[in-house]
Design an enzyme around this catalytic site. Structure first.
Site, PDB file in Angstrom:
ATOM      1  N   SER A  76      36.293  30.940  60.367  1.00 28.02           N
ATOM      2  CA  SER A  76      35.116  31.300  61.076  1.00 28.02           C
ATOM      3  C   SER A  76      34.366  29.875  60.734  1.00 28.02           C
ATOM      4  O   SER A  76      34.405  29.446  59.605  1.00 28.02           O
ATOM      5  CB  SER A  76      34.480  32.576  60.874  1.00 28.02           C
ATOM      6  OG  SER A  76      33.047  32.362  61.254  1.00 28.02           O
ATOM      7  N   LYS A 134      35.810  34.172  54.697  1.00 25.79           N
ATOM      8  CA  LYS A 134      36.250  33.256  55.485  1.00 25.79           C
ATOM      9  C   LYS A 134      36.422  31.811  54.830  1.00 25.79           C
ATOM     10  O   LYS A 134      37.236  30.998  54.941  1.00 25.79           O
ATOM     11  CB  LYS A 134      35.401  32.934  56.709  1.00 25.79           C
ATOM     12  CG  LYS A 134      35.303  34.240  57.724  1.00 25.79           C
ATOM     13  CD  LYS A 134      36.722  34.736  58.181  1.00 25.79           C
ATOM     14  CE  LYS A 134      36.566  35.721  59.075  1.00 25.79           C
ATOM     15  NZ  LYS A 134      38.003  36.349  59.796  1.00 25.79           N
ATOM     16  N   SER A 168      42.248  44.107  70.047  1.00 28.13           N
ATOM     17  CA  SER A 168      41.282  43.657  71.023  1.00 28.13           C
ATOM     18  C   SER A 168      41.112  42.103  70.602  1.00 28.13           C
ATOM     19  O   SER A 168      41.739  41.645  69.827  1.00 28.13           O
ATOM     20  CB  SER A 168      39.974  44.424  70.825  1.00 28.13           C
ATOM     21  OG  SER A 168      39.553  44.270  69.332  1.00 28.13           O
ATOM     22  N   ASP A 208      46.517  49.151  57.759  1.00 31.73           N
ATOM     23  CA  ASP A 208      45.429  48.624  57.049  1.00 31.73           C
ATOM     24  C   ASP A 208      45.870  47.198  56.145  1.00 31.73           C
ATOM     25  O   ASP A 208      46.644  47.388  55.247  1.00 31.73           O
ATOM     26  CB  ASP A 208      45.046  49.757  55.955  1.00 31.73           C
ATOM     27  CG  ASP A 208      43.852  49.201  55.103  1.00 31.73           C
ATOM     28  OD1 ASP A 208      43.403  47.912  55.355  1.00 31.73           O
ATOM     29  OD2 ASP A 208      43.386  50.051  54.115  1.00 31.73           O
ATOM     30  N   VAL A 209      45.514  46.102  56.735  1.00 32.39           N
ATOM     31  CA  VAL A 209      45.935  44.872  55.994  1.00 32.39           C
ATOM     32  C   VAL A 209      45.501  44.722  54.588  1.00 32.39           C
ATOM     33  O   VAL A 209      46.185  43.886  54.051  1.00 32.39           O
ATOM     34  CB  VAL A 209      45.365  43.837  56.812  1.00 32.39           C
ATOM     35  CG1 VAL A 209      46.132  43.611  58.258  1.00 32.39           C
ATOM     36  CG2 VAL A 209      43.982  43.601  56.973  1.00 32.39           C
ATOM     37  N   TYR A 263      30.721  37.923  54.734  1.00 34.59           N
ATOM     38  CA  TYR A 263      31.639  37.340  55.793  1.00 34.59           C
ATOM     39  C   TYR A 263      31.823  35.776  55.339  1.00 34.59           C
ATOM     40  O   TYR A 263      33.110  35.350  55.585  1.00 34.59           O
ATOM     41  CB  TYR A 263      30.989  37.593  56.955  1.00 34.59           C
ATOM     42  CG  TYR A 263      31.738  37.087  58.236  1.00 34.59           C
ATOM     43  CD1 TYR A 263      32.911  37.676  58.745  1.00 34.59           C
ATOM     44  CD2 TYR A 263      31.372  36.032  59.036  1.00 34.59           C
ATOM     45  CE1 TYR A 263      33.538  37.240  59.660  1.00 34.59           C
ATOM     46  CE2 TYR A 263      32.109  35.583  60.104  1.00 34.59           C
ATOM     47  CZ  TYR A 263      33.270  36.254  60.509  1.00 34.59           C
ATOM     48  OH  TYR A 263      34.188  35.826  61.635  1.00 34.59           O
ATOM     49  N   CYS A 303      44.438  37.732  62.579  1.00 37.01           N
ATOM     50  CA  CYS A 303      43.285  37.970  63.272  1.00 37.01           C
ATOM     51  C   CYS A 303      42.473  39.159  62.879  1.00 37.01           C
ATOM     52  O   CYS A 303      41.330  39.376  63.313  1.00 37.01           O
ATOM     53  CB  CYS A 303      43.445  38.063  64.801  1.00 37.01           C
ATOM     54  SG  CYS A 303      44.224  36.771  65.408  1.00 37.01           S
ATOM     55  N   THR A 319      34.327  37.682  72.421  1.00 43.15           N
ATOM     56  CA  THR A 319      35.293  39.127  72.162  1.00 43.15           C
ATOM     57  C   THR A 319      33.899  40.392  72.594  1.00 43.15           C
ATOM     58  O   THR A 319      32.821  40.248  72.351  1.00 43.15           O
ATOM     59  CB  THR A 319      35.422  39.208  70.757  1.00 43.15           C
ATOM     60  OG1 THR A 319      34.338  38.899  69.879  1.00 43.15           O
ATOM     61  CG2 THR A 319      36.359  37.862  70.339  1.00 43.15           C
ATOM     62  N   ASP A 373      46.861  46.667  63.875  1.00 45.26           N
ATOM     63  CA  ASP A 373      45.692  47.260  63.815  1.00 45.26           C
ATOM     64  C   ASP A 373      45.387  48.410  63.299  1.00 45.26           C
ATOM     65  O   ASP A 373      46.229  49.269  63.140  1.00 45.26           O
ATOM     66  CB  ASP A 373      45.042  47.101  65.274  1.00 45.26           C
ATOM     67  CG  ASP A 373      43.556  46.801  65.374  1.00 45.26           C
ATOM     68  OD1 ASP A 373      43.306  45.426  65.744  1.00 45.26           O
ATOM     69  OD2 ASP A 373      42.816  47.646  65.076  1.00 45.26           O
TER      70      ASP A 373
END
Length: 253
Positions: free
Chosen positions: A146, A163, A15, A57-58, A159, A84, A194, A36
């Protein structure tokens, strides 16, 4: 780098910016593998673009290694990797119920920062096995940070930390991988349209969009994808973070 005919891996491709990047690269002639955690959605995107969609699962070495191996078997070692995948939960450091659970912080770091490094290391290793192109380039890795890396808001401790780590990783990785002819770049998006934002009430969306100096709107996933294209095609872009944000500087909350 000419994109047509190259193998590409896009994480978080079910997505948003990841899916749009996968579509854009496929239109440009790349052989795209989309990764994903949403297996149904990632396979749908892959079917749409004629690519390969894999559950991954990264943050897991085993899961990522398996996915990269499957992508390699299908398309050959990738010269293009776009990271991403990420999560963005909001929680105060100390809330009404006490301090943030350490596992909540750890999970964001594992997915966003460790997951990015996990895919970067695997992609770079594969790129190093490829014959160099005419310029000596073997591959390009584009990570996603970000604006929160610079102006993290209240509730974004985990977060913003994750980032910020990606931002710091950029120049180090570019220098480290230069001997292999692998470039590393990072995009730091601002408010992008998004599903997370577009599912908010319209009055909330309008209020957020009004905070962007110009243009006064959300960014579009297609604008992220086109920036990825430019990074891939412009060989002098290396070791840098590009803000894609309409000049926004985030307020505390």
């Amino acid at each position: 780098m000419q994109i047509n005919g190259q193998a590409a891996i896009v994480t978080g491709g079910a997505s948003g910016m990841g899916a749009e990047t996968a579509r854009h690269l496929a239109k440009l002639g790349a052989k795209v593998t989309v990764l994903d955690m949403n297996e149904a959605a990632v396979k749908q995107v892959a079917e749409e673009i004629g690519g390969l969609g894999l559950l991954c699962d990264v943050s897991s070495a085993e899961s990522a290694e398996k996915a990269v191996a499957e992508a390699r078997a299908a398309h050959g070692p990738a010269r293009i990797a776009v990271n991403c995948a990420g999560v963005a939960p909001a929680k105060r450091i100390v809330g009404r119920d006490g301090p943030m659970a350490l596992d909540d912080f750890r999970k964001v770091i594992e997915v966003n920062l460790i997951g990015t490094f996990n895919m970067l290391r695997l992609a770079a290793a594969d790129m190093g096995t490829l014959d160099p192109l005419e310029s000596g380039e073997r591959g390009v890795i584009v990570n996603t940070a970000s604006v929160a890396a610079y102006e993290g808001q209240i509730g974004q401790a985990a977060y913003a930390s994750s980032k910020g780590g990606i931002v710091a990783l950029t120049i180090c990785a570019a220098r480290d991988l230069a001997r292999s002819g692998v470039r590393v770049m990072t995009i730091a998006p601002g408010l992008i349209g998004t599903p997370m934002l577009l599912n908010m009430p319209q009055e909330v969306q309008d209020s957020l969009a009004a905070t962007v100096p110009f243009p006064k709107r959300f960014g579009q996933p297609s604008e992220y994808a086109r920036l990825v294209q430019h990074i891939l095609e412009n060989e002098m872009l290396n070791g840098e973070v590009i803000r894609l944000d309409g000049a926004i500087r985030m307020a505390p909350q």
